[in-house]
Every structure is written in structure tokens, then in C-alpha cells.
Design an enzyme around this catalytic site. Sequence first.
Site, mmCIF file in Angstrom:
data_model
loop_
_atom_site.group_PDB
_atom_site.id
_atom_site.type_symbol
_atom_site.label_atom_id
_atom_site.label_comp_id
_atom_site.label_asym_id
_atom_site.label_seq_id
_atom_site.Cartn_x
_atom_site.Cartn_y
_atom_site.Cartn_z
ATOM 1 N N ASP A 45 0.811 -1.211 0.000
ATOM 2 C CA ASP A 45 0.000 0.000 0.000
ATOM 3 C C ASP A 45 0.847 1.264 0.000
ATOM 4 O OD1 ASP A 45 -2.352 -1.505 0.130
ATOM 5 O OD2 ASP A 45 -2.325 -1.507 2.322
ATOM 6 N N ARG A 46 0.281 2.323 -0.529
ATOM 7 C CA ARG A 46 0.961 3.614 -0.603
ATOM 8 C C ARG A 46 1.404 4.090 0.771
ATOM 9 N NH1 ARG A 46 -1.842 9.095 -1.480
ATOM 10 N NH2 ARG A 46 -0.093 10.447 -1.906
#
Length: 182
Positions: A45-46
Site C-alpha cells: 500500500d501507498r
Amino acid sequence: MARLLLFNKPFGVLSQFTDRGSPTERATLSDFIAAKSVYPAGRLDRDSEGLLLLTDDGRLQARIAEPRFKLPKTYLVQVEGDPQDGDLEPLRKGVRLKDGLTLPAEALRIDPPDLWPRDPPIRVRKSVPDSWLRITIREGRNRQVRRMTAAVGLPTLRLVRWSIGDWTVAGIAPGAFVEISI
């Protein structure tokens, strides 16, 4: 011979080479990796940091990313709260999430690890303690570790993927990668 890149993905970077259709420019893998013909083996995930593997070998990519191979993924997780050993037992047995019961995880409270500073730093609340856990899972649902810790009352503040199988991010600076041949 297959190429494998061990990349220490910084916070805020997308696990893809382009950010098509976004009205704002977000950092992508192409800001850090100029290697040709390599593709991420899985995602991170970012808002998570740490090990992201990239390869030019489709079979290796599948073996790393496919949940059916159950390759262990270990995370260092800073959580809100002061969990005792018994509080981690639900993680070890499997947690019921909206998409079903997770496989049992290895979960252990650890001393704060010696990690690089995060940019931006996590939010700190003086009235709420925080702790570090080492969690190993063998599946890869979307935002799984964050959802598991939240389900047991321990919201995640910082998430660093430390290893996938025998590969680790140890010694690799954020934004840097090491290339190995397999």
C-alpha cells in the site's frame, strides 16, 4: 537467469510504475527504478513501507505474489495501545474480517526496531501509548495486517514489510534497491 530487485519502498510511493488518471502527481516506482522489464511481485500500500520485490520472471512473480504458495511475509507494525501477550492471541488464531477468517498469523510484541525515520512522521498522542509488533502472515488480502490489528483494537500507526520468504529489506535504504540473480 531471473532478475530480482529488492526495493525498500518509501512511504507515499505507489507500487506501480505509472499513476494514470490521477489529478495529482503521486510518486511511483519509476521515480526510483529505471530497470527495464521488471514488474512488482505483489503490492504494498501507498501508506506502507518496506520490501517490495520486482522481477522479470513470470513464474517467480507468481510464486511470490500468489496466496496459494503461502510465502511468509513479515511486518514490523507500530500500533496504538499496550498489548499484552493474551491480546495477540486472536491474531495467532485468525481474525474474522468482512472477507472471511484470516489464516493464523505469527504475532509477537517486540522492542522498537532501529528503522529509518518516516517522512512524514507518524502522529503521536501523549495520552495513548504505542507498541511494536512483528506479524508474519501467509496470505495477502488487501490491507490485511492493518485490518487485523484494527479488528483486535490495535490500530496501525506505521507498517513496514521487513521480509518476504528469505528476502529482507535489512541494509537497504528507503528508495534504494539491490539486484540479485536467481
